[in-house]
Design an enzyme around this catalytic site. Structure first.
Site, PDB file in Angstrom:
ATOM      1  N   SER A  11       6.152   2.399   3.552  1.00  0.00           N
ATOM      2  CA  SER A  11       5.163   3.232   3.207  1.00  0.00           C
ATOM      3  C   SER A  11       3.719   3.074   3.975  1.00  0.00           C
ATOM      4  O   SER A  11       2.866   3.935   3.800  1.00  0.00           O
ATOM      5  CB  SER A  11       4.874   2.980   1.676  1.00  0.00           C
ATOM      6  OG  SER A  11       4.598   1.965   1.618  1.00  0.00           O
ATOM      7  N   CYS A 184       7.835  -7.279  -2.190  1.00  0.00           N
ATOM      8  CA  CYS A 184       7.178  -6.243  -1.766  1.00  0.00           C
ATOM      9  C   CYS A 184       6.682  -6.583  -0.332  1.00  0.00           C
ATOM     10  O   CYS A 184       6.244  -7.775  -0.398  1.00  0.00           O
ATOM     11  CB  CYS A 184       5.818  -5.703  -2.562  1.00  0.00           C
ATOM     12  SG  CYS A 184       4.817  -4.633  -1.630  1.00  0.00           S
ATOM     13  N   HIS A 186       4.399  -5.821   1.503  1.00  0.00           N
ATOM     14  CA  HIS A 186       2.981  -6.049   1.944  1.00  0.00           C
ATOM     15  C   HIS A 186       2.546  -7.674   1.509  1.00  0.00           C
ATOM     16  O   HIS A 186       1.660  -8.135   1.779  1.00  0.00           O
ATOM     17  CB  HIS A 186       2.109  -5.155   1.034  1.00  0.00           C
ATOM     18  CG  HIS A 186       2.063  -3.931   1.611  1.00  0.00           C
ATOM     19  ND1 HIS A 186       3.030  -2.792   1.615  1.00  0.00           N
ATOM     20  CD2 HIS A 186       0.985  -3.176   2.178  1.00  0.00           C
ATOM     21  CE1 HIS A 186       2.699  -1.702   2.081  1.00  0.00           C
ATOM     22  NE2 HIS A 186       1.570  -1.752   2.424  1.00  0.00           N
TER      23      HIS A 186
HETATM   24  N1  DGL Z   1       5.708  -2.305   1.117  1.00  0.00           N
HETATM   25  C1  DGL Z   1       6.227  -1.744  -0.298  1.00  0.00           C
HETATM   26  C2  DGL Z   1       7.310  -2.510  -0.902  1.00  0.00           C
HETATM   27  O1  DGL Z   1       7.669  -3.435  -0.549  1.00  0.00           O
HETATM   28  C3  DGL Z   1       5.587  -0.757  -0.761  1.00  0.00           C
HETATM   29  C4  DGL Z   1       3.992  -0.753  -1.289  1.00  0.00           C
HETATM   30  C5  DGL Z   1       3.797   0.668  -1.875  1.00  0.00           C
HETATM   31  O2  DGL Z   1       4.008   1.592  -1.223  1.00  0.00           O
HETATM   32  O3  DGL Z   1       3.233   0.668  -3.052  1.00  0.00           O
HETATM   33  O4  DGL Z   1       7.376  -2.105  -1.947  1.00  0.00           O
END
Ligand code: DGL
Length: 264
Positions: A11, A184, A186
């Site tokens: 995303s 996640c 991120h």
């Molecule tokens: N990088 C994402 C994950 O691993 C998504 C974070 C998001 O879009 O809220 O969940």
């Protein structure tokens, strides 16, 4: 041998953390990245929306003639991977399976998972872990604020420290916690802060690191690896009015110089 690119999907900037790891273990591979920045964040959306958005992302990457797709997003992996695997005739891998394999190999039993609200709601990590390690104790923690903070580049300031401290409260109370999965993509951006706050022997697991090695094996086993060393990288975003470039360039340098707009 297959010279076509690998497609990576997220995303936003989280998949760039995975991209960096993929480069280390797959230095010959061409890569096409798609960050669905227009629809970020995925973590607060319904399963139906995440499946629809993931389908669009996969179709975009297929239109670019990629040979294999990495869903470098925990939220999309947890809620859309099974669906898209049924729909498209191309290898698609997510971040969960290879990580759970690793956790099993390491014989971890007491495991924490930090992830987005949607990922935690899906229980995908817990279910996959319990399938492989039936007597595991899995403690989930939904961290709604972390991915948006990472997109903003707030990964090591005072606010990041206080937010991580708050999210880690319960996990820190678990006596024999052995591993903490950053569920996640991120979250590895906060790895230093998380390490400082935990201050113990808990192994912090970066899914991208594990996935990139699994990807290498997968490409070799299917004879899809690229033997030529002259890789080309392309990064597409669905909206370029974001802070993406600032954060991504800290990880990938010049590779993020020319961002392209993906019309999907
Ligand atoms: N990088 C994402 C994950 O691993 C998504 C974070 C998001 O879009 O809220 O969940």
């Amino acid at each position: 041998m297959d010279k076509r690119a690998i497609g990576i999907f997220d995303s936003g900037v989280g998949g760039i953390v995975v991209f960096k790891e993929i480069l280390k273990n797959n230095p010959n591979e061409n890569i096409i990245y798609l960050g669905d920045t227009r629809s970020f964040p995925y973590g607060s959306k319904s399963k139906e929306s995440i499946v629809e958005l993931t389908k669009k992302g996969i179709e975009f990457l297929i239109s670019k003639n990629v040979k294999e797709i990495v869903i470098a997003c925990g939220t999309a992996t947890s809620q859309a991977l099974d669906e898209v695997k049924k729909l498209y005739d191309i290898p698609i891998i997510g971040i969960i399976n290879s990580t759970v394999e690793y956790v099993k190999q390491k014989k971890f039993k007491n495991i924490g998972v930090m992830a987005t609200v949607g990922t935690i709601r899906s229980d995908a990590w817990k279910n996959s872990i319990l399938k492989q390690i039936p007597n595991a104790n899995v403690t989930n923690k939904a961290c709604a604020l972390l991915a948006p903070m990472a997109e903003e580049g707030w990964i090591d300031n005072e606010i990041a420290v206080l937010t991580i401290r708050e999210y880690l409260k319960e996990l820190k109370e678990i006596k024999d916690l052995e591993a903490l999965i950053l569920g996640c993509t991120h979250y590895p951006l906060f790895k230093n802060v998380i390490e400082n706050e935990l201050k113990n022997n808990v192994e912090i697991i970066d899914t991208g690191e594990i996935l990139s090695k699994a990807l290498r094996k997968d490409l070799l086993s299917k004879n899809l690896d690229n033997k030529e060393l002259n890789p080309n990288y392309q990064i597409y975003l669905t909206d370029t009015e974001t802070n993406f470039k600032n954060v991504a360039s800290k990880l990938l340098g010049n590779i993020v110089e020319n961002l392209k707009l993906a019309k999907i």
